[in-house]
Design an enzyme around this catalytic site. Sequence first.
Site, PDB file in Angstrom:
ATOM      1  N   GLY A   1      77.196 -11.727  -4.815  1.00 25.05           N
ATOM      2  CA  GLY A   1      77.429 -13.042  -4.375  1.00 25.05           C
ATOM      3  C   GLY A   1      78.755 -13.447  -3.966  1.00 25.05           C
ATOM      4  O   GLY A   1      79.212 -14.035  -2.801  1.00 25.05           O
TER       5      GLY A   1
ATOM      6  N   ASN B   1      73.682 -24.469  -7.120  1.00 22.25           N
ATOM      7  CA  ASN B   1      73.496 -23.715  -8.281  1.00 22.25           C
ATOM      8  C   ASN B   1      73.408 -24.647  -9.646  1.00 22.25           C
ATOM      9  O   ASN B   1      72.653 -24.011 -10.609  1.00 22.25           O
ATOM     10  CB  ASN B   1      74.282 -22.759  -8.599  1.00 22.25           C
ATOM     11  CG  ASN B   1      75.682 -23.150  -8.285  1.00 22.25           C
ATOM     12  OD1 ASN B   1      75.971 -23.645  -7.431  1.00 22.25           O
ATOM     13  ND2 ASN B   1      76.573 -23.105  -9.521  1.00 22.25           N
TER      14      ASN B   1
ATOM     15  N   GLN C   1      71.364 -18.862  -4.599  1.00 17.08           N
ATOM     16  CA  GLN C   1      70.202 -19.492  -5.360  1.00 17.08           C
ATOM     17  C   GLN C   1      68.826 -19.658  -4.726  1.00 17.08           C
ATOM     18  O   GLN C   1      67.640 -19.834  -5.548  1.00 17.08           O
ATOM     19  CB  GLN C   1      70.716 -20.767  -5.996  1.00 17.08           C
ATOM     20  CG  GLN C   1      71.816 -20.757  -6.842  1.00 17.08           C
ATOM     21  CD  GLN C   1      71.641 -20.244  -8.259  1.00 17.08           C
ATOM     22  OE1 GLN C   1      70.371 -20.260  -8.647  1.00 17.08           O
ATOM     23  NE2 GLN C   1      72.396 -19.671  -8.868  1.00 17.08           N
TER      24      GLN C   1
ATOM     25  N   SER D   1      72.518 -12.670  -3.580  1.00 22.57           N
ATOM     26  CA  SER D   1      72.968 -11.582  -4.812  1.00 22.57           C
ATOM     27  C   SER D   1      71.666 -11.070  -5.501  1.00 22.57           C
ATOM     28  O   SER D   1      70.630 -11.889  -5.653  1.00 22.57           O
ATOM     29  CB  SER D   1      73.644 -12.515  -5.555  1.00 22.57           C
ATOM     30  OG  SER D   1      73.956 -11.991  -7.077  1.00 22.57           O
TER      31      SER D   1
ATOM     32  N   HIS E   1      71.147 -10.455  -9.002  1.00 25.17           N
ATOM     33  CA  HIS E   1      70.917 -10.684 -10.107  1.00 25.17           C
ATOM     34  C   HIS E   1      70.346 -11.875 -10.164  1.00 25.17           C
ATOM     35  O   HIS E   1      69.788 -12.407 -11.150  1.00 25.17           O
ATOM     36  CB  HIS E   1      72.250 -10.537 -11.050  1.00 25.17           C
ATOM     37  CG  HIS E   1      73.019 -11.407 -10.965  1.00 25.17           C
ATOM     38  ND1 HIS E   1      73.488 -12.446 -11.952  1.00 25.17           N
ATOM     39  CD2 HIS E   1      74.105 -11.786 -10.217  1.00 25.17           C
ATOM     40  CE1 HIS E   1      74.416 -13.270 -11.771  1.00 25.17           C
ATOM     41  NE2 HIS E   1      74.890 -12.894 -10.412  1.00 25.17           N
TER      42      HIS E   1
ATOM     43  N   THR F   1      82.214   3.319  -2.193  1.00 23.66           N
ATOM     44  CA  THR F   1      81.131   4.155  -2.646  1.00 23.66           C
ATOM     45  C   THR F   1      80.116   3.200  -3.035  1.00 23.66           C
ATOM     46  O   THR F   1      80.177   2.415  -3.730  1.00 23.66           O
ATOM     47  CB  THR F   1      81.381   5.268  -3.687  1.00 23.66           C
ATOM     48  OG1 THR F   1      82.450   5.954  -3.235  1.00 23.66           O
ATOM     49  CG2 THR F   1      80.137   6.024  -3.864  1.00 23.66           C
TER      50      THR F   1
ATOM     51  N   CYS G   1      81.198 -20.427 -16.321  1.00 21.44           N
ATOM     52  CA  CYS G   1      82.445 -20.095 -16.038  1.00 21.44           C
ATOM     53  C   CYS G   1      82.887 -18.903 -16.835  1.00 21.44           C
ATOM     54  O   CYS G   1      82.413 -18.570 -18.029  1.00 21.44           O
ATOM     55  CB  CYS G   1      83.380 -21.058 -15.690  1.00 21.44           C
ATOM     56  SG  CYS G   1      83.851 -21.487 -17.614  1.00 21.44           S
TER      57      CYS G   1
HETATM   58  N1  PLP Z   1      76.946 -18.678  -5.079  1.00 25.45           N
HETATM   59  C1  PLP Z   1      76.051 -19.213  -5.832  1.00 25.45           C
HETATM   60  C2  PLP Z   1      75.336 -20.542  -5.258  1.00 25.45           C
HETATM   61  C3  PLP Z   1      75.813 -19.004  -6.889  1.00 25.45           C
HETATM   62  O1  PLP Z   1      75.029 -19.494  -7.810  1.00 25.45           O
HETATM   63  C4  PLP Z   1      76.589 -17.955  -7.539  1.00 25.45           C
HETATM   64  C5  PLP Z   1      76.395 -17.465  -9.045  1.00 25.45           C
HETATM   65  O2  PLP Z   1      76.189 -18.139  -9.763  1.00 25.45           O
HETATM   66  C6  PLP Z   1      77.457 -17.171  -6.467  1.00 25.45           C
HETATM   67  C7  PLP Z   1      77.513 -17.586  -5.341  1.00 25.45           C
HETATM   68  C8  PLP Z   1      78.242 -15.528  -6.998  1.00 25.45           C
HETATM   69  O3  PLP Z   1      77.173 -14.408  -7.021  1.00 25.45           O
HETATM   70  P1  PLP Z   1      77.652 -13.543  -7.939  1.00 25.45           P
HETATM   71  O4  PLP Z   1      77.154 -13.879  -9.477  1.00 25.45           O
HETATM   72  O5  PLP Z   1      76.496 -12.322  -7.357  1.00 25.45           O
HETATM   73  O6  PLP Z   1      78.950 -13.090  -7.624  1.00 25.45           O
END
Ligand code: PLP
Length: 389
Positions: A73, A156, A186, A206, A208, A244, A332
């Site tokens: 993300g 988030n 999210q 994203s 995960h 890659t 963080c």
């Molecule tokens: N944007 C939001 C709203 C998120 O909650 C997060 C991760 O917590 C990200 C972006 C960043 O994603 P990533 O962990 O895949 O870099």
Amino acid sequence: MPDQLTYLDHAATTPLRPEARAAMLPWLGERFGNPSGAHRVAREARRAIDEARDVVAEVVGCRPGDVVFTSGGTEADNLAVRGVHAARPGPVLAGAIEHDAVLEPMRSVGGHTVPVDGLGIVDLDALAALLDAATAGEASTAVAAPTLVSVMVANNEVGTIQPVRDVARVVHERFPDAAVHADAVQAVAWLPLPDLLADTDLVSISSHKVGGPQGVGALVARPGTPLRAVALGGGQERELRSGTHDVAGIVGFSAALGAVLAQREATAAAVRARRDRLAAGLHAAVPGLVETAAGADTLPGTLHVCLPGIESEALLFLLDEAGVCASAASACASGAQQASHVLAAMGVPVDQSRGALRLSLGWSTTDGDVDHALAAIPAAADRLREVAA
Ligand code: PLP
């Protein structure tokens, strides 16, 4: 070691779904091609990526050719903000409670935040006023014709869902050429996106956060969106992203998205019921507990509360000892707790936000997890209050 482990930090990362793991395993073994090659081993890998592209397109509601796979993300958000700015320089606007993956790139190119209300919902009147000032050429606002407006689909920390269609309308009525970017990281596990995001130009997701592996994501850039690569190299992804491909990761991401498509409504309903039981139990057991963004339309799995007179860090320590994994805010890098810019933007008093606790439930959360949290959280809060007294 605690007897029971209860994981309530799905907004930080959610466990790998079995479907994703099974789909990935061959790509960690006998399948290993570089999809950019021409021979059969490479072609097999390219086919796997193309199939994954189709799944992302179905989830977001775009053409497969609009999908750019990224390392997650954060890279997708950076590419959206910095890539649009590189192609068409101009101010960038972003909601005040966006993730740092949007706010930091925005600050790096020169931008402005749009305020939110007490529920964490972007203030459409304030956005319109900023844009109208730009139309009128009011230099004081420094919002000359914006090149990009970025808004998250769901927050988030507190889980509030944003009126993305209204944001896009307010922007495009005034600046038809401005790009609208939605950070759906999210939201993708919980909300059907195609209608919600129909008027956006760019979308970040994203892996995960949906039960795929960490380190994979995608940016969707619809046709005609001004966008330039921000990191240069082989240009493997539409000349917009180089490197890659992580084939195993992309295959796992796609399998997790497939599981989301098949189970989303049922999972969301079950998770919402567990979240509501957790909320009701905590209200009853923890005196003075304040539920953040209560009454707002929120993600099914997110419960954000503040416990007055309690420090989050101490609370999280006791919960960890008791086997309950939770968080105070967005994770963080250092693991240290910092004041939340989200709560500050929502006007939550500092005293209250010191006791912030984010409990985020997900696809693997059980009733037993809720029972465990309902025992552990009030006990930890009581202990901290006794110590303080
Ligand atoms: N944007 C939001 C709203 C998120 O909650 C997060 C991760 O917590 C990200 C972006 C960043 O994603 P990533 O962990 O895949 O870099």
